[in-house]
Design a protein around this motif. Structure first.
Motif, PDB file in Angstrom:
ATOM      1  N   MET A  89       0.862  -1.189   0.000  1.00 45.53           N
ATOM      2  CA  MET A  89       0.000   0.000   0.000  1.00 45.53           C
ATOM      3  C   MET A  89       0.895   1.234   0.000  1.00 45.53           C
ATOM      4  SD  MET A  89      -3.204   1.021   2.471  1.00 45.53           S
ATOM      5  CE  MET A  89      -2.300   1.128   4.007  1.00 45.53           C
ATOM      6  N   THR A  90       0.772   2.083  -1.005  1.00 44.39           N
ATOM      7  CA  THR A  90       1.550   3.306  -1.099  1.00 44.39           C
ATOM      8  C   THR A  90       0.871   4.407  -0.305  1.00 44.39           C
ATOM      9  OG1 THR A  90       0.399   3.911  -3.119  1.00 44.39           O
ATOM     10  CG2 THR A  90       2.425   2.661  -3.363  1.00 44.39           C
ATOM     11  N   SER A  91       1.598   5.489  -0.061  1.00 46.13           N
ATOM     12  CA  SER A  91       1.015   6.556   0.743  1.00 46.13           C
ATOM     13  C   SER A  91       1.227   7.928   0.110  1.00 46.13           C
ATOM     14  CB  SER A  91       1.619   6.540   2.156  1.00 46.13           C
ATOM     15  OG  SER A  91       3.027   6.604   2.085  1.00 46.13           O
ATOM     16  N   PRO A  92       0.603   8.190  -1.050  1.00 50.64           N
ATOM     17  CA  PRO A  92       0.702   9.511  -1.658  1.00 50.64           C
ATOM     18  C   PRO A  92      -0.086  10.527  -0.849  1.00 50.64           C
ATOM     19  CG  PRO A  92      -0.887   8.168  -2.831  1.00 50.64           C
ATOM     20  CD  PRO A  92      -0.241   7.276  -1.805  1.00 50.64           C
ATOM     21  N   ASP A  93       0.211  11.818  -1.091  1.00 49.88           N
ATOM     22  CA  ASP A  93      -0.546  12.832  -0.370  1.00 49.88           C
ATOM     23  C   ASP A  93      -1.917  13.031  -1.005  1.00 49.88           C
ATOM     24  OD1 ASP A  93      -0.326  14.486  -2.631  1.00 49.88           O
ATOM     25  OD2 ASP A  93       1.489  15.460  -1.876  1.00 49.88           O
ATOM     26  N   GLY A  94      -2.719  13.957  -0.419  1.00 52.05           N
ATOM     27  CA  GLY A  94      -4.089  14.143  -0.880  1.00 52.05           C
ATOM     28  C   GLY A  94      -4.191  14.534  -2.336  1.00 52.05           C
ATOM     29  N   ASN A  95      -3.297  15.420  -2.783  1.00 51.07           N
ATOM     30  CA  ASN A  95      -3.338  15.853  -4.176  1.00 51.07           C
ATOM     31  C   ASN A  95      -3.030  14.702  -5.126  1.00 51.07           C
ATOM     32  OD1 ASN A  95      -4.015  18.516  -3.602  1.00 51.07           O
ATOM     33  ND2 ASN A  95      -1.872  19.147  -3.388  1.00 51.07           N
ATOM     34  N   GLU A  96      -2.099  13.839  -4.724  1.00 54.88           N
ATOM     35  CA  GLU A  96      -1.766  12.692  -5.570  1.00 54.88           C
ATOM     36  C   GLU A  96      -2.934  11.721  -5.659  1.00 54.88           C
ATOM     37  OE1 GLU A  96       1.791  11.542  -3.533  1.00 54.88           O
ATOM     38  OE2 GLU A  96       3.066  12.285  -5.149  1.00 54.88           O
ATOM     39  N   ILE A  97      -3.682  11.572  -4.572  1.00 48.80           N
ATOM     40  CA  ILE A  97      -4.874  10.718  -4.598  1.00 48.80           C
ATOM     41  C   ILE A  97      -5.889  11.288  -5.591  1.00 48.80           C
ATOM     42  CG2 ILE A  97      -6.915  10.034  -3.267  1.00 48.80           C
ATOM     43  CD1 ILE A  97      -4.631   8.310  -2.606  1.00 48.80           C
ATOM     44  N   ILE A  98      -6.095  12.592  -5.551  1.00 54.27           N
ATOM     45  CA  ILE A  98      -7.033  13.233  -6.482  1.00 54.27           C
ATOM     46  C   ILE A  98      -6.569  13.053  -7.917  1.00 54.27           C
ATOM     47  CG2 ILE A  98      -7.985  15.455  -7.220  1.00 54.27           C
ATOM     48  CD1 ILE A  98      -7.924  16.302  -4.261  1.00 54.27           C
ATOM     49  N   ASP A  99      -5.279  13.222  -8.155  1.00 53.50           N
ATOM     50  CA  ASP A  99      -4.735  13.042  -9.501  1.00 53.50           C
ATOM     51  C   ASP A  99      -4.912  11.609  -9.987  1.00 53.50           C
ATOM     52  OD1 ASP A  99      -3.969  15.678  -9.516  1.00 53.50           O
ATOM     53  OD2 ASP A  99      -1.861  15.277  -9.034  1.00 53.50           O
ATOM     54  N   GLU A 100      -4.692  10.644  -9.085  1.00 54.99           N
ATOM     55  CA  GLU A 100      -4.841   9.240  -9.464  1.00 54.99           C
ATOM     56  C   GLU A 100      -6.300   8.907  -9.745  1.00 54.99           C
ATOM     57  OE1 GLU A 100      -3.635   5.255 -10.259  1.00 54.99           O
ATOM     58  OE2 GLU A 100      -2.636   7.207 -10.266  1.00 54.99           O
ATOM     59  N   MET A 101      -7.213   9.471  -8.974  1.00 59.28           N
ATOM     60  CA  MET A 101      -8.633   9.273  -9.240  1.00 59.28           C
ATOM     61  C   MET A 101      -8.998   9.805 -10.621  1.00 59.28           C
ATOM     62  SD  MET A 101     -10.308  10.243  -5.528  1.00 59.28           S
ATOM     63  CE  MET A 101     -11.974  10.262  -6.190  1.00 59.28           C
ATOM     64  N   ALA A 102      -8.482  10.981 -10.957  1.00 57.44           N
ATOM     65  CA  ALA A 102      -8.761  11.569 -12.264  1.00 57.44           C
ATOM     66  C   ALA A 102      -8.193  10.697 -13.380  1.00 57.44           C
ATOM     67  CB  ALA A 102      -8.178  12.978 -12.342  1.00 57.44           C
ATOM     68  N   ARG A 103      -7.011  10.140 -13.156  1.00 57.03           N
ATOM     69  CA  ARG A 103      -6.407   9.284 -14.177  1.00 57.03           C
ATOM     70  C   ARG A 103      -7.233   8.022 -14.392  1.00 57.03           C
ATOM     71  NH1 ARG A 103      -3.545   4.938 -15.048  1.00 57.03           N
ATOM     72  NH2 ARG A 103      -3.606   4.291 -12.871  1.00 57.03           N
ATOM     73  N   LEU A 104      -7.654   7.398 -13.320  1.00 56.08           N
ATOM     74  CA  LEU A 104      -8.440   6.168 -13.434  1.00 56.08           C
ATOM     75  C   LEU A 104      -9.790   6.433 -14.098  1.00 56.08           C
ATOM     76  CD1 LEU A 104      -7.679   4.516  -9.974  1.00 56.08           C
ATOM     77  CD2 LEU A 104      -6.782   3.852 -12.209  1.00 56.08           C
ATOM     78  N   ARG A 105     -10.411   7.552 -13.755  1.00 57.20           N
ATOM     79  CA  ARG A 105     -11.697   7.891 -14.376  1.00 57.20           C
ATOM     80  C   ARG A 105     -11.517   8.163 -15.864  1.00 57.20           C
ATOM     81  NH1 ARG A 105     -15.831   8.744 -10.697  1.00 57.20           N
ATOM     82  NH2 ARG A 105     -17.075   9.795 -12.265  1.00 57.20           N
ATOM     83  N   ALA A 106     -10.398   8.791 -16.236  1.00 61.41           N
ATOM     84  CA  ALA A 106     -10.140   9.082 -17.644  1.00 61.41           C
ATOM     85  C   ALA A 106      -9.932   7.810 -18.457  1.00 61.41           C
ATOM     86  CB  ALA A 106      -8.926   9.993 -17.777  1.00 61.41           C
ATOM     87  N   THR A 107      -9.355   6.781 -17.835  1.00 65.51           N
ATOM     88  CA  THR A 107      -9.130   5.522 -18.537  1.00 65.51           C
ATOM     89  C   THR A 107     -10.326   4.589 -18.446  1.00 65.51           C
ATOM     90  OG1 THR A 107      -8.093   4.527 -16.569  1.00 65.51           O
ATOM     91  CG2 THR A 107      -6.645   5.659 -18.143  1.00 65.51           C
ATOM     92  N   GLY A 108     -11.353   4.988 -17.672  1.00 57.05           N
ATOM     93  CA  GLY A 108     -12.549   4.164 -17.564  1.00 57.05           C
ATOM     94  C   GLY A 108     -12.422   3.008 -16.602  1.00 57.05           C
ATOM     95  N   GLU A 109     -11.450   3.059 -15.708  1.00 60.41           N
ATOM     96  CA  GLU A 109     -11.269   1.962 -14.752  1.00 60.41           C
ATOM     97  C   GLU A 109     -12.114   2.196 -13.499  1.00 60.41           C
ATOM     98  OE1 GLU A 109      -7.794   0.054 -11.886  1.00 60.41           O
ATOM     99  OE2 GLU A 109      -7.222   0.948 -13.823  1.00 60.41           O
ATOM    100  N   ALA A 110     -12.877   1.184 -13.131  1.00 58.09           N
ATOM    101  CA  ALA A 110     -13.654   1.264 -11.894  1.00 58.09           C
ATOM    102  C   ALA A 110     -12.724   1.073 -10.697  1.00 58.09           C
ATOM    103  CB  ALA A 110     -14.742   0.205 -11.884  1.00 58.09           C
ATOM    104  N   PHE A 111     -13.029   1.757  -9.609  1.00 56.23           N
ATOM    105  CA  PHE A 111     -12.249   1.592  -8.390  1.00 56.23           C
ATOM    106  C   PHE A 111     -13.138   1.941  -7.207  1.00 56.23           C
ATOM    107  CE2 PHE A 111     -11.707   5.924  -9.833  1.00 56.23           C
ATOM    108  CZ  PHE A 111     -11.807   6.696  -8.694  1.00 56.23           C
ATOM    109  N   ALA A 112     -12.674   1.606  -6.026  1.00 54.53           N
ATOM    110  CA  ALA A 112     -13.394   1.955  -4.803  1.00 54.53           C
ATOM    111  C   ALA A 112     -12.616   3.040  -4.071  1.00 54.53           C
ATOM    112  CB  ALA A 112     -13.577   0.736  -3.921  1.00 54.53           C
ATOM    113  N   LEU A 113     -13.351   3.915  -3.413  1.00 49.39           N
ATOM    114  CA  LEU A 113     -12.740   4.959  -2.604  1.00 49.39           C
ATOM    115  C   LEU A 113     -13.030   4.655  -1.141  1.00 49.39           C
ATOM    116  CD1 LEU A 113     -11.242   7.675  -2.454  1.00 49.39           C
ATOM    117  CD2 LEU A 113     -13.484   8.793  -2.521  1.00 49.39           C
ATOM    118  N   ALA A 114     -11.971   4.550  -0.349  1.00 49.20           N
ATOM    119  CA  ALA A 114     -12.100   4.275   1.083  1.00 49.20           C
ATOM    120  C   ALA A 114     -11.712   5.527   1.860  1.00 49.20           C
ATOM    121  CB  ALA A 114     -11.207   3.104   1.485  1.00 49.20           C
ATOM    122  N   THR A 115     -12.587   5.960   2.765  1.00 50.90           N
ATOM    123  CA  THR A 115     -12.349   7.169   3.544  1.00 50.90           C
ATOM    124  C   THR A 115     -12.491   6.865   5.026  1.00 50.90           C
ATOM    125  OG1 THR A 115     -13.293   8.524   1.763  1.00 50.90           O
ATOM    126  CG2 THR A 115     -13.063   9.558   3.929  1.00 50.90           C
TER     127      THR A 115
END
Length: 287
Positions: free
Chosen positions: A1-27
């Motif tokens: 499990m990696t530990s990017p900061d909040g901005n990196e999490i947002i960037d990764e979410m945007a990347r996954l959404r752009a590629t059409g990959e489904a994922f879960a968000l845990a808060t």
């Protein structure tokens, strides 16, 4: 499990959404006593089980992965509670929250909300006839990711699209299992567009044209080598039988049919009424 900061999490979410990959968000929503993650911490859980972000040590990762896979498979988003194993005597806590055991020596309790982040369904419009434009515009308003396939000189008819293709070639179409094709060429390279649509991996292919015209075109394609099983899945005329008149109403009937298939989990082949009974309306509109 990696530990990017909040901005990196947002960037990764945007990347996954752009590629059409489904994922879960845990808060992480609440913690009690000592825990390695604090309220507000977030992580992405990919379908592979990879966790990107920090929501706690290995004591919580198994519970998060299990729940993430369930919500990605269609279960409702939900809150889970991970607490010391000696405090867990039932699978559900007294307040209805699902419980998981932790063997971490810290002895803390963490509550995590897990939700699926699914890609937008993809609407693929082949041809920009007036009805095709109406289908594209309504599809966009309904939240579909929009792929426009039309000659360069016609592309300006549709102001908004996620992907633009100028040739009727769908071999590299992404996310075919989440896509719906509407052939809206209406007399301009109909056979070429139909061949590309029916040769794709997309299960829903609708044709804006009369039933007779569709039969003639698919018969020609079969003679040219198209498998009959692929030709049979064509929905023609496109749309539900709502007595539609005019471009916008026809577009409405088509998106209504797609919505019904999505929300009820239906398949075109499972429709007992058959295409003829569910045709959009008077076939004079489709000649």
């Amino acid at each position: 499990m990696t530990s990017p900061d909040g901005n990196e999490i947002i960037d990764e979410m945007a990347r996954l959404r752009a590629t059409g990959e489904a994922f879960a968000l845990a808060t992480v929503v609440r913690t009690q006593d000592a825990t390695s993650a604090k309220a507000g911490a977030k992580a992405i859980v990919r379908q592979s089980g990879e966790i990107i972000g920090w929501i706690g040590s290995g004591c919580v990762q198994g519970a998060v992965r299990k729940t993430a896979q369930e919500v990605l498979s269609g279960a409702d988003a939900r809150l889970i509670r991970v607490r010391p194993k000696e405090q867990v005597v039932a699978p559900v806590d007294v307040d209805g929250v699902e419980l998981y055991k932790s063997a971490c020596p810290s002895g803390g309790t963490v509550e995590i909300f897990i939700e699926a982040m699914l890609p937008r369904p993809q609407l693929v419009v082949l041809g920009l006839s007036p009805v095709g434009v109406a289908v594209a515009e309504l599809g966009r308003r309904l939240g579909y990711s929009l792929v426009i396939v039309a000659p360069e000189e016609m592309q300006a008819r549709c102001a908004d699209a996620d992907v633009r293709l100028t040739e009727y070639a769908l071999e590299d179409l992404t996310r075919p299992e989440q896509s719906f094709i509407v052939v809206a060429t209406q007399g301009r390279r109909d056979r070429e567009a139909l061949a590309a649509a029916l040769g794709s991996a997309v299960s829903y292919v609708a044709f804006i044209g009369s039933r007779k015209k569709a039969e003639v075109l698919t018969a020609q394609l079969i003679e040219q080598g198209l498998e009959e099983a692929l030709a049979r899945r064509l929905k023609a005329p496109a749309g539900l039988n709502i007595g539609a008149v005019g471009h916008e109403e026809i577009a409405l009937s088509i998106l209504a049919e797609i919505t019904e298939l999505r929300r009820r989990g239906l398949d075109v082949a499972d429709d007992e009424e058959g295409p003829a009974a569910r045709a959009c309306g008077p076939e004079s509109h489709y000649k």
